[in-house]
Scaffold this active site. Structure first.
Site, PDB file in Angstrom:
ATOM      1  N   TYR A 143       1.108  -1.276  -0.009  1.00 42.56           N
ATOM      2  CA  TYR A 143      -0.151   0.229  -0.233  1.00 42.56           C
ATOM      3  C   TYR A 143       0.659   0.997   0.123  1.00 42.56           C
ATOM      4  O   TYR A 143       0.420   2.202   0.422  1.00 42.56           O
ATOM      5  CB  TYR A 143      -1.017   0.181   0.676  1.00 42.56           C
TER       6      TYR A 143
ATOM      7  N   TYR B 129     -11.594  -0.349  -0.381  1.00 42.67           N
ATOM      8  CA  TYR B 129     -10.915   0.063   0.732  1.00 42.67           C
ATOM      9  C   TYR B 129      -9.815   1.258   1.449  1.00 42.67           C
ATOM     10  O   TYR B 129      -9.974   1.494   2.010  1.00 42.67           O
ATOM     11  CB  TYR B 129     -11.690  -1.048   1.894  1.00 42.67           C
ATOM     12  N   ARG B 130      -9.130   0.424   0.037  1.00 48.68           N
ATOM     13  CA  ARG B 130      -7.354   0.912   0.565  1.00 48.68           C
ATOM     14  C   ARG B 130      -6.945   0.521  -0.504  1.00 48.68           C
ATOM     15  O   ARG B 130      -7.473  -0.191  -1.292  1.00 48.68           O
ATOM     16  CB  ARG B 130      -7.345   0.157   1.720  1.00 48.68           C
TER      17      ARG B 130
END
Lengths: 535, 120
Positions: A90, A481-482
């Site tokens: 991420y 969501y991310r």
């Protein structure tokens, strides 16, 4: 490298102020040191647009964070905070905006309080799950933490990125189980949320709201402040663990299983349910290859017949119960009774039964994260393994939120099967793909892509495919969501209700709270006024 | 055929090792107690590189060295030293990321390297 729009003179003055604040050893400007802030799993490693830092500064206290932010505010230096910097997959510790100064909070590594009577912890951002677990063990405290896959992550950083885990209910949703924050704003102002705003209150990590609007959400997946302390609700160490599996023979019955599990989970019965299909390992059979020739998705009738020919159930859900021994036994009994009444042809298998804490021998047999024990076992996904013998240099996750229904997961399978095929990517989603259940009130369904730093063309193709999948998912109402920084604008654009009204009001808040736009510009698609529309 | 990441690492390793040999050696600060390399290995490395299931560093190296005498466990290796350990910690390899100085200081990397060197 200079931060964008910052003169050399101002950058040098800011660096001098940072050194004054944190000491010479903790301001990093050499190429060798700053390179350690690259995203080790970057899908555009070494390319001209790789997101790189200009420098890094590592304070050891809230006061030092305030001093750094005051200097950054004065000289308009873009700052990008990271906690343990291990948000791999991420974005890692690399900034959204190339040329930012990374505010590395790893040295703020104090566990401030763990209370095993009231079941909470208060920590600083550089504390990892490993650290917190060790602290609890060293002090023989009777509480569990809920951990994500990577144990080197930070409870604060992970929850602020809406991270997740694998034990019981609300604890697996790490932002939902936080309680109270201390935050340094862009100009160095210090605030505390919830009961922390009431001087002398001893309820900071017990009651989340305090009085009036709750601002905590602004500091998650955003760029409104630097969180320097945070409270978390913890689960009391359970006395025992029990698991059991429910099997159903037909494809469409996943809907019955999901409805049953919702009935249980939303009454607090059971921890993380884990869905699977034993048919996943049968996909190399010639009859399955024939059914899927030319990218065809088999019909439900064909798939049910295939399951029957394999002699295996189509779906299984493993239920996990935590608590006193009488209670977990009764919960499993009740789950079977309810399943029988709703799904007459369901079958059952008892699973593991452990007294807790786990013995050393039992720890070797289990997935540690289901027991709140941090680990790095998840990285077997990316390292060399029998299914990936050369190993990879990183991974990238695509994880949309989908409804908690059988109909949704079956539709998702069809859509992703078709799209991955059109994109020329391996069909990692197929008729046996289960939903992921980390969030107890919604399902997700993850796609995992592996990165090779040296495969520039493969990475380029993957980035394009990823952006396409964001749009495909959004067209069905499924939102990520991310996501890593390079895709945050694309995902943000998909959350477009009423002509992007939510983004506009968020931008208004950004302009008010961080008027110079120095904090984490671009994080989750929120850009300061000066850069808006240029990215 | 060598995996591209290893070819790249070899080039970097040669460069860094050369620099390490040329660079003056800095000892620990006089007022700092000797660092416990074994404890540091347990804290920073063992989650991936200990024995048993669930340790992806060890399982990965077991595949890498499957047709050689090289053990998968770092603590069983005969060829490690501080300079080599520093290359892997600061440059990473494959799925193993590099580590920042706020995570593992130069002195701590050195202590881990000396601990692994003492194993042979």
């Amino acid at each position: 490298m200079l931060p964008p729009g910052v003169a050399t003179k101002d950058f040098n003055a800011a660096l001098a102020a940072f050194r004054q604040a944190v000491g010479n050893d903790w301001v990093f400007t050499s190429d060798e040191d700053v390179a350690l802030y690259r995203d080790a799993y970057s899908p555009n490693w070494g390319e001209p647009d790789e997101r790189l830092a200009a420098a890094a500064v590592a304070p050891a206290s809230t006061e030092e964070v305030q001093a750094v932010m005051r200097a950054a505010h004065r000289y308009r230096i873009p700052i990008y905070p990271v906690s343990t910097g291990k948000n791999l997959g991420y974005g890692g510790s690399a900034p959204n905006l190339r040329g930012s100064v990374v505010l590395d909070l790893k040295r703020m590594n104090r566990v401030l309080q763990v209370d095993d009577r009231r079941h909470f912890a208060i920590v600083e951002p550089g504390v990892s799950y490993f650290d917190l677990y060790q602290y609890i063990q060293d002090h023989q405290l009777k509480v569990w933490i809920d951990v994500p896959g990577p144990g080197w992550g930070s409870p604060i950083g992970n929850s602020l990125d809406h991270g997740l885990g694998d034990t019981w209910g609300i604890y697996r949703n790490h932002f939902s189980s936080h309680c109270g924050m201390e935050v340094v704003l862009a100009d160095g102002t210090l605030i505390r949320t919830g009961m922390g705003a009431l001087p002398g209150a001893d309820t900071w990590a017990e009651y989340p709201y305090g009085f009036g609007p709750t601002l905590d959400g602004l500091f998650a997946q955003g760029n409104f402040g630097v969180v320097t302390k945070m409270g978390f609700w913890l689960m009391p160490e359970p006395e025992s663990y029990l698991s059991g599996s429910i099997h159903v023979p037909r494809r469409a019955q996943v809907a019955d299983l999901i409805d049953l599990v919702g009935l249980l989970e939303n009454q607090g019965i059971g921890g993380e349910p884990q869905y699977s299909s034993a048919l996943h390992e049968e996909q190399q059979r010639p009859e399955f290859q024939a059914l899927t020739a030319n990218g065809r998705f088999p019909s439900d009738v064909e798939l049910d017949a295939f399951a029957a020919s394999c002699g295996k159930p189509y779906w299984t859900v493993k239920l996990q119960f935590y608590g006193p021994s009488e209670v977990v036994a009764a919960q499993w009994q009740a789950a079977r009774r309810l399943a029988r009444s709703r799904i007459p042809d369901a079958t059952f298998a008892d699973g593991d039964a452990f007294r807790l804490p786990l013995s050393k021998e039992d720890r070797q047999k289990v997935d540690l994260v289901a027991f709140g024990i941090p680990s790095l076992a998840q990285f077997a996904l990316t390292a060399r393994s029998p299914w990936n013998p050369a190993g990879s240099d990183g991974h990238l996750f695509f994880t949309p939120i989908i409804p908690k229904t059988g109909e949704a997961i079956l539709k998702y399978q069809h859509v992703m099967w078709d799209e991955l095929g059109k994109l020329g990517l391996p069909r990692q989603v197929g008729p046996f793909t289960p939903p992921n259940t980390w969030f107890y009130r919604a399902h997700a369904c993850i796609l995992v892509f592996l990165i090779s730093r040296s495969d520039v063309e493969g990475n380029r193709k993957l980035r394009g495919a990823f952006k396409h999948l964001i749009q495909v998912a959004a067209a069905h109402g499924w939102g990520e969501y991310r996501t890593p920084p390079m895709f945050q604008d694309a995902v943000r654009a998909a959350y477009s209700f009423n002509d992007h009204a939510l983004l506009r009001v968020t931008e208004s808040l950004k302009d008010a709270i961080d008027p110079n736009g120095i904090l984490a510009a671009g994080r989750y698609g929120i850009w300061p006024r000066s850069m808006r529309g240029k990215k | 055929m060598m995996h591209p990441s290893f070819a790249r690492l070899s080039l970097k390793a040669a460069f860094v090792l050369t620099n390490l040999m040329l660079a003056p050696r800095f000892g620990l600060a006089a007022d700092t107690a000797p660092l416990d390399g074994k404890a540091l290995f347990a804290r920073h490395c063992a989650a991936c590189h200990a024995a048993g299931p669930g340790h992806p560093g060890t399982s990965s190296l077991a595949i890498k060295y499957k047709d050689t005498d090289q053990p998968a466990l770092l603590e069983a290796r005969k060829d490690l030293n501080p300079a080599i350990v520093r290359v892997f910690v600061r440059y990473g390899v494959g799925a193993m990321p590099f580590f920042r100085k706020t995570e593992i200081s130069d002195a701590e990397v050195e202590a881990i390297g000396r601990y692994l060197q003492k194993q042979h």
